[in-house]
Design a protein around this motif. Structure first.
Motif, mmCIF file in Angstrom:
data_model
loop_
_atom_site.group_PDB
_atom_site.id
_atom_site.type_symbol
_atom_site.label_atom_id
_atom_site.label_comp_id
_atom_site.label_asym_id
_atom_site.label_seq_id
_atom_site.Cartn_x
_atom_site.Cartn_y
_atom_site.Cartn_z
ATOM 1 N N GLN A 102 -0.393 -10.185 6.413
ATOM 2 C CA GLN A 102 0.292 -9.460 5.349
ATOM 3 C C GLN A 102 1.754 -9.372 5.722
ATOM 4 O O GLN A 102 2.096 -9.408 6.906
ATOM 5 C CB GLN A 102 -0.275 -8.041 5.223
ATOM 6 C CG GLN A 102 -1.701 -8.042 4.689
ATOM 7 C CD GLN A 102 -2.439 -6.798 5.101
ATOM 8 O OE1 GLN A 102 -2.501 -5.842 4.370
ATOM 9 N NE2 GLN A 102 -2.972 -6.802 6.308
ATOM 10 N N ILE A 104 5.174 -7.143 5.951
ATOM 11 C CA ILE A 104 5.477 -5.700 5.999
ATOM 12 C C ILE A 104 6.315 -5.353 4.760
ATOM 13 O O ILE A 104 6.075 -4.361 4.091
ATOM 14 C CB ILE A 104 6.214 -5.341 7.314
ATOM 15 C CG1 ILE A 104 5.399 -5.852 8.516
ATOM 16 C CG2 ILE A 104 6.434 -3.828 7.388
ATOM 17 C CD1 ILE A 104 6.032 -5.627 9.869
ATOM 18 N N TRP A 109 3.781 -4.395 2.158
ATOM 19 C CA TRP A 109 2.419 -4.125 2.612
ATOM 20 C C TRP A 109 1.791 -3.103 1.669
ATOM 21 O O TRP A 109 2.448 -2.158 1.230
ATOM 22 C CB TRP A 109 2.447 -3.567 4.036
ATOM 23 C CG TRP A 109 1.171 -2.895 4.397
ATOM 24 C CD1 TRP A 109 0.007 -3.495 4.750
ATOM 25 C CD2 TRP A 109 0.933 -1.486 4.417
ATOM 26 N NE1 TRP A 109 -0.956 -2.548 5.003
ATOM 27 C CE2 TRP A 109 -0.421 -1.310 4.792
ATOM 28 C CE3 TRP A 109 1.714 -0.359 4.147
ATOM 29 C CZ2 TRP A 109 -0.995 -0.046 4.922
ATOM 30 C CZ3 TRP A 109 1.132 0.890 4.276
ATOM 31 C CH2 TRP A 109 -0.207 1.035 4.653
ATOM 32 N N CYS A 114 -4.845 -4.417 1.692
ATOM 33 C CA CYS A 114 -5.258 -4.604 3.083
ATOM 34 C C CYS A 114 -6.742 -4.269 3.255
ATOM 35 O O CYS A 114 -7.503 -5.044 3.838
ATOM 36 C CB CYS A 114 -4.395 -3.719 3.985
ATOM 37 S SG CYS A 114 -4.752 -3.926 5.744
ATOM 38 N N PHE A 134 0.751 -8.598 10.859
ATOM 39 C CA PHE A 134 1.819 -8.197 9.936
ATOM 40 C C PHE A 134 3.043 -9.056 10.195
ATOM 41 O O PHE A 134 3.608 -9.038 11.294
ATOM 42 C CB PHE A 134 2.118 -6.702 10.093
ATOM 43 C CG PHE A 134 0.954 -5.839 9.673
ATOM 44 C CD1 PHE A 134 0.663 -5.651 8.326
ATOM 45 C CD2 PHE A 134 0.125 -5.250 10.617
ATOM 46 C CE1 PHE A 134 -0.427 -4.886 7.926
ATOM 47 C CE2 PHE A 134 -0.972 -4.481 10.228
ATOM 48 C CZ PHE A 134 -1.240 -4.298 8.875
ATOM 49 N N LEU A 148 2.124 1.136 10.913
ATOM 50 C CA LEU A 148 1.009 0.201 10.734
ATOM 51 C C LEU A 148 0.051 0.254 11.917
ATOM 52 O O LEU A 148 -1.170 0.308 11.743
ATOM 53 C CB LEU A 148 1.550 -1.223 10.542
ATOM 54 C CG LEU A 148 2.245 -1.448 9.205
ATOM 55 C CD1 LEU A 148 2.954 -2.790 9.181
ATOM 56 C CD2 LEU A 148 1.247 -1.350 8.051
ATOM 57 N N VAL A 190 3.110 -14.074 1.883
ATOM 58 C CA VAL A 190 3.263 -13.233 3.068
ATOM 59 C C VAL A 190 3.694 -14.034 4.292
ATOM 60 O O VAL A 190 4.076 -13.469 5.313
ATOM 61 C CB VAL A 190 1.970 -12.444 3.386
ATOM 62 C CG1 VAL A 190 1.611 -11.500 2.246
ATOM 63 C CG2 VAL A 190 0.807 -13.386 3.689
ATOM 64 N N ASP A 387 2.014 1.589 -1.292
ATOM 65 C CA ASP A 387 2.432 0.446 -0.504
ATOM 66 C C ASP A 387 3.521 0.917 0.443
ATOM 67 O O ASP A 387 3.894 2.077 0.457
ATOM 68 C CB ASP A 387 2.888 -0.724 -1.385
ATOM 69 C CG ASP A 387 4.084 -0.366 -2.224
ATOM 70 O OD1 ASP A 387 4.864 0.529 -1.816
ATOM 71 O OD2 ASP A 387 4.248 -0.965 -3.293
#
Ligand SMILES: Nc1nc2c(ncn2[C@@H]2O[C@H](COP(=O)(O)OP(=O)(O)O)[C@@H](O)[C@H]2O)c(=O)[nH]1
Ligand SMILES: [Mg+2]
Ligand SMILES: [Zn+2]
Length: 401
Positions: A102, A104, A109, A114, A134, A148, A190, A387
């Motif tokens: 993903q 950031i 994100w 997720c 990430f 995260l 991503v 997000d």
């Protein structure tokens, strides 16, 4: 792809000492098979018998080979070995691990997205927990990274933070790949292809193609290929072991492509809820409203966003189940049985006008429903879907370039 030595074929025969290889690409009628001892890629056909018996052979399958000609780089596939697992999209066998990539930021994100990827791949590859990667750390603050890690590491997930742009964290990522077949999955844009190109520049994967859009996406959904990251390349990324790694790039998912578990099974895909769910009063507790629910009794210990995501996903599973049940009921009542001799009854559809119009209605409703879902996912989700940019207080990072 590990365990090349456990040798029993899909039909249960034992393999004596036939040469074994791994399908790394399949194309019109043929297969490209990597044979590790000879270190060649062989263009192979399947034995006629396999075709006749309709033995499916997909990328990642381990196969026994005959008539191997290392000069011409050809061979014949004689059998397929037992699979360890089979990913449905893209079709890929014997996956050792999934790395969920993903960004950031850009795209930001998104906690629900997720969790959707986590649940999906936990269900698809049951014997290894997905790894969270990430990317675009060059666009993130130290606080973002800390946040995260603080969400996912306590849940037991391995978190790796990288940047395909600056190379940050790529040595750590390379070390996770040693001697394994790893699938890189995650939303479009991503940086999956960018990361793979950084790991192995010879791949020359296309960057910046929207892989879940029309055209390209249709192609990539059915097509899969295992790419090799060379020993030399791994070494240059600081891997000390003498080994190669195999990786697969995958397209991003549309919402309708995620797996929905049985509603009562959703909770077991959330380790932070599951540890309380084991002590709920009722075994069919949905952990949404019930008296005696131990999850609800411990809500203050659960990240509210994770609980919201659980709620959304369990409700989706419930409604999916309802739709399926309604559809099969209608199909049942729309079928009549004729000629029931010796259990050989034939079911024919009763195409009454009433039924036809009802079915169309349902179909329209379902289309509308999935269209809503897809729309909302395309623009990073539901309105209240948290997000990164709405969580963090760094306004300078919300602007897309
Ligand atoms: N700033 C930044 N941009 C990146 C990074 N990795 C990829 N990108 C950009 O993100 C876009 C999408 O990358 P791509 O690899 O095609 O993503 P994929 O759809 O996941 O395969 C491209 O414009 C890349 O140049 C990164 O680490 N930092
Ligand atoms: Mg890509
Ligand atoms: Zn409960």
């Amino acid at each position: 792809m590990s365990g090349l030595s456990d040798s029993s074929t899909a039909s249960g025969e034992t393999v004596s000492n036939g040469t074994v290889g791994t399908v790394i690409r399949s194309h019109a009628g043929g297969y490209l098979v990597h044979q590790p001892e000879l270190d060649v890629n062989l263009l192979c056909q399947a034995r006629g018998r396999l075709k006749k018996e309709r033995v499916s052979i997909v990328t990642g399958d381990r196969v026994t080979l005959d008539e191997v000609d290392p000069e011409k780089e050809t061979g014949v596939i004689t059998s397929r070995l037992e699979r360890e697992n089979l990913l449905s999209r893209p079709l890929l066998a014997n996956v050792d691990q999934v790395i969920i990539v993903q960004a950031i930021h850009q795209p930001a994100w998104n906690a629900l997205v997720c969790d959707r990827y986590l649940v999906h791949f936990q269900l698809e590859v049951r014997d290894s927990l997905p790894i969270l990667c990430f990317n675009k750390s060059d666009l993130a603050s130290e606080d973002d990274k800390k946040t995260l890690r603080s969400i996912y590491e306590p849940l037991g997930y391995l978190v790796t933070i990288v940047s395909a742009a600056t190379g940050e964290g790529l040595d750590g990522l390379a070390n996770l790949l040693i001697s394994k077949a790893t699938v890189f999955a995650g939303p479009s844009g991503v940086g999956k292809s960018s990361l793979l190109n950084m790991l192995e520049p010879e791949l020359h994967l296309k960057i910046g193609v929207m892989d879940n859009e029309f055209g390209v996406g249709r192609h990539t959904t059915t097509y899969s290929e295992l790419y090799r990251i060379s020993k030399r390349q791994l070494k240059s990324l600081g891997v000390s072991e003498e080994s190669v790694a195999w990786v697969a790039d995958t397209p991003g998912f549309g919402l309708s492509e995620f797996k929905h578990p049985e509603p009562l099974d959703v909770v077991w895909q959330f380790p932070d809820l599951a540890k309380f769910a084991v002590d709920c009063k009722y075994s069919d507790c949905t952990h949404l409203v019930e008296q005696g629910c131990n999850v609800l009794a411990n809500l203050e210990q659960i990240d509210p966003i994770r609980f919201d995501n659980y709620t959304i996903m369990v409700k989706e599973s419930q409604s999916e189940k309802t739709i399926l049940r309604d559809t099969s009921k209608k199909v049942e009542s729309a079928v009549k049985t004729v000629g029931g001799r010796e259990g050989k009854a034939v079911h024919v559809p009763l195409l009454s006008g009433r039924y036809r119009s009802k079915a169309k209605n349902t179909e329209r409703q379902q289309l509308k429903r999935s269209a809503n879902f897809v729309d909302s996912e395309e623009d990073a989700g539901f309105d209240d879907e948290p997000d990164f940019d709405s969580l963090s207080d760094s306004p300078n990072q919300t602007e897309e370039t």
